[in-house]
Each structure stands twice: as C-alpha cells, then as structure tokens.
Motif scaffolding. Structure first.
Motif, PDB file in Angstrom:
ATOM      1  N   VAL A   1      16.489  70.649  12.086  1.00  0.00           N
ATOM      2  CA  VAL A   1      15.828  69.446  12.573  1.00  0.00           C
ATOM      3  C   VAL A   1      16.419  68.328  11.521  1.00  0.00           C
ATOM      4  N   TYR A   2      17.534  67.768  11.886  1.00  0.00           N
ATOM      5  CA  TYR A   2      18.454  67.145  10.977  1.00  0.00           C
ATOM      6  C   TYR A   2      18.141  65.346  11.355  1.00  0.00           C
ATOM      7  N   GLU A   3      17.508  65.016  12.350  1.00  0.00           N
ATOM      8  CA  GLU A   3      17.267  63.854  12.485  1.00  0.00           C
ATOM      9  C   GLU A   3      15.687  63.486  12.433  1.00  0.00           C
ATOM     10  N   GLY A   4      15.461  62.091  11.993  1.00  0.00           N
ATOM     11  CA  GLY A   4      13.956  61.732  11.671  1.00  0.00           C
ATOM     12  C   GLY A   4      14.019  60.032  11.984  1.00  0.00           C
ATOM     13  N   GLU A   5      12.783  59.793  11.997  1.00  0.00           N
ATOM     14  CA  GLU A   5      12.752  58.340  12.524  1.00  0.00           C
ATOM     15  C   GLU A   5      12.292  57.337  11.463  1.00  0.00           C
ATOM     16  N   THR A   6      12.252  58.021  10.172  1.00  0.00           N
ATOM     17  CA  THR A   6      11.451  57.058   9.096  1.00  0.00           C
ATOM     18  C   THR A   6      12.954  56.638   8.448  1.00  0.00           C
TER      19      THR A   6
ATOM     20  N   LEU B   1      10.413  54.249   3.876  1.00  0.00           N
ATOM     21  CA  LEU B   1      10.191  55.041   2.607  1.00  0.00           C
ATOM     22  C   LEU B   1       9.780  53.936   1.436  1.00  0.00           C
ATOM     23  N   ARG B   2      10.298  53.126   1.122  1.00  0.00           N
ATOM     24  CA  ARG B   2       9.848  52.091   0.189  1.00  0.00           C
ATOM     25  C   ARG B   2       8.457  51.639   0.288  1.00  0.00           C
ATOM     26  N   GLU B   3       7.996  51.536   1.417  1.00  0.00           N
ATOM     27  CA  GLU B   3       6.621  51.385   1.444  1.00  0.00           C
ATOM     28  C   GLU B   3       5.346  52.388   0.706  1.00  0.00           C
ATOM     29  N   HIS B   4       6.149  53.680   0.628  1.00  0.00           N
ATOM     30  CA  HIS B   4       5.524  54.466   0.038  1.00  0.00           C
ATOM     31  C   HIS B   4       5.928  54.888  -1.343  1.00  0.00           C
ATOM     32  N   GLY B   5       7.010  54.457  -1.839  1.00  0.00           N
ATOM     33  CA  GLY B   5       7.214  54.584  -3.348  1.00  0.00           C
ATOM     34  C   GLY B   5       8.516  53.917  -3.731  1.00  0.00           C
TER      35      GLY B   5
ATOM     36  N   PRO C   1      15.396  62.739   7.744  1.00  0.00           N
ATOM     37  CA  PRO C   1      14.633  63.829   8.365  1.00  0.00           C
ATOM     38  C   PRO C   1      13.708  64.532   7.492  1.00  0.00           C
ATOM     39  N   PHE C   2      13.937  64.180   6.019  1.00  0.00           N
ATOM     40  CA  PHE C   2      13.138  64.907   5.174  1.00  0.00           C
ATOM     41  C   PHE C   2      13.248  64.123   3.819  1.00  0.00           C
ATOM     42  N   ALA C   3      12.152  63.802   3.242  1.00  0.00           N
ATOM     43  CA  ALA C   3      12.351  62.806   1.732  1.00  0.00           C
ATOM     44  C   ALA C   3      11.003  62.995   1.281  1.00  0.00           C
TER      45      ALA C   3
ATOM     46  N   MET D   1       0.424  63.501   1.165  1.00  0.00           N
ATOM     47  CA  MET D   1       0.418  62.697   2.273  1.00  0.00           C
ATOM     48  C   MET D   1       1.753  63.012   3.039  1.00  0.00           C
ATOM     49  N   ILE D   2       1.562  63.875   4.091  1.00  0.00           N
ATOM     50  CA  ILE D   2       2.751  64.141   4.919  1.00  0.00           C
ATOM     51  C   ILE D   2       2.829  63.334   6.500  1.00  0.00           C
ATOM     52  N   ASP D   3       3.758  62.955   6.688  1.00  0.00           N
ATOM     53  CA  ASP D   3       3.979  62.522   8.297  1.00  0.00           C
ATOM     54  C   ASP D   3       4.903  63.486   8.972  1.00  0.00           C
ATOM     55  N   PHE D   4       4.296  64.074   9.979  1.00  0.00           N
ATOM     56  CA  PHE D   4       4.790  64.943  10.901  1.00  0.00           C
ATOM     57  C   PHE D   4       5.519  64.282  12.138  1.00  0.00           C
ATOM     58  N   PRO D   5       6.934  64.717  12.330  1.00  0.00           N
ATOM     59  CA  PRO D   5       7.631  64.255  13.305  1.00  0.00           C
ATOM     60  C   PRO D   5       6.841  64.812  14.552  1.00  0.00           C
TER      61      PRO D   5
END
Length: 242
Positions: A25-30, A35-39, A79-81, A214-218
C-alpha cells in the motif's frame, strides 16, 4: 545526562500502518502540509516509496533513491509517516565515539519502560553512517520485501548531520516498526537515508517519551484489501528495516 524541563505532553501522530506498507500500500492521501499540522519532527516515506522522509525543526526533507536529499513540497503525499512535536526531556553530551548500540543503551537506561514510545535526535559529527533508500515503485506494486531487494545502500565517512528516530515498543510491531527506527540527513541537507548503522564521534543526543498515539487509517481500496497480519510479519519487518 541532563534532564530538560518540559510541560507539553507529546502526542505521536501516525498515518496508516507498517503492515500496510509491507503489503504494497504505497499511496496515501496525507500531504506534507497536513503532516505539519501534527508535528515538527518525524520520519516516514513518500507515495510510490519515492524516498525516505525526515522532518525536524518544522522542515520536511525527501531522501531519494539516488542518495540525494531535497526539501519536500507541501503537496507531496505519504502512505506512511510518524510525526510529533519534539519536546525532549533528556540531553546527553557525546564526548567520545559511541556506536549505535551504545547510544541506544543510554536511552534504554533512562526510559522508565520499554512499553512507551520515545523520540530521539542526534546532532553531531559521525565517523560513519550507513544508509539505504528504496527506489520509486510503479504499479502493479511489489510487496515491500521484493521492493527492498533493489534498494541502493550508501556509506558516509566523517560527516556532520542530524539523525532522528523513534523507539517503538515490541507490542506495536506491524502497527509501526518495533525497536529503533532512524533516518539521517547531512548538515548540507543534500544526502541521507534510512539508517542501517552509525558511529558518532561527538555531539548531542536529546530524547523524550511520548504519552499518546493517534492513527489515521486509510479508506482506499488498496488498504481495505491488504493483508495486514501476514504469517511472516515479524521476519518481514526485520528484513526490510535492517
């Protein structure tokens, strides 16, 4: 060892799961902007596994398959961070050469429990750093165990830079990467990668535990159809991360 005063609780934000990445699963929408909003501090990868991600001091860099590095575009996706606002509680001055294992032991001796997450950063002069970076993939995506067979490795001698990472509890294997997971970028911000090994001659290690996850699931088809608990999960993660 110097304790630092911190009053803000740390929250670890994660998008997707390591087991999803293993399954291709190599494609994400984030986006990087999201990401910068969370850290301001974190590691991960980019869509199509196009390089490693390293973030610190509010900047996000892309460590590419040819060993080069560049500042990430805010609209690039991952896809993962894993991200957090870095608030270290301990500082350790590195005044003699330390191996990777010796510095991990410094952290292990201070952290109260191996059941907690810990964020760590090293600024210093490294006598050596060994890295790797998975090259960009194309559909149909191979499982990560196959993709890493093509990964180039790089060796750096006598280089100054920043190394950041996380210590993840063993019970989180598959959700994230259990143990120490670290990325490196040089001071010129032009090269780096996923860390395989290193030795630090001198510098500063800062670190602190994280209280919340906190985890965001695709919700895309790739993720929903992925096998997130394969029989060889433990061996696969060790193979792709070491």
């Amino acid at each position: 060892m110097t304790p630092l005063s911190v009053s803000v609780p740390n929250v670890l934000y994660q998008t997707s799961l390591m087991s999803a990445l293993l399954s291709g699963v190599y494609e994400g929408e984030t986006t990087m902007a999201q990401l910068r909003e969370h850290g301001d501090f974190g590691i991960g990868t980019f869509n199509k596994l196009d390089g490693e991600l390293i973030a610190f001091d509010g900047n996000i860099f892309q460590l590419r398959g040819d060993g080069t590095a560049r500042r990430a575009n805010p609209q690039q996706q991952t896809p993962f961070a894993t991200m957090t606002f870095f608030n270290p509680t301990n500082e350790y001055r590195i005044e003699r050469p330390h191996t990777r294992e010796e510095l991990h032991q410094v952290i292990d001796n201070v952290v109260a429990s191996q059941n907690a997450f810990c964020a760590m950063r090293i600024n210093g002069k490294f006598s050596r750093v060994d890295t790797r970076t998975v090259p960009e993939q194309e559909r149909p995506y191979k499982p990560m165990l196959e993709a890493v067979k093509e990964q180039p490795t790089f060796h750096f001698d006598n280089i100054e830079g920043v190394l950041i990472g996380f210590l993840t509890p063993e019970y989180m294997q598959g959700i994230n990467v259990a143990g120490y997971h670290e990325h490196f970028i040089n001071d010129a911000r032009c090269s780096g990668g996923h860390v395989l090994d290193y030795q630090v001659d001198h510098g500063t290690l800062t670190f602190g535990t994280v209280e919340k996850l906190m985890i965001d699931f695709p919700h895309d088809k790739d993720f929903l159809r992925a096998d997130l608990s394969p029989e060889n999960l433990q061996e696969a993660i060790r193979a792709v991360e070491s």
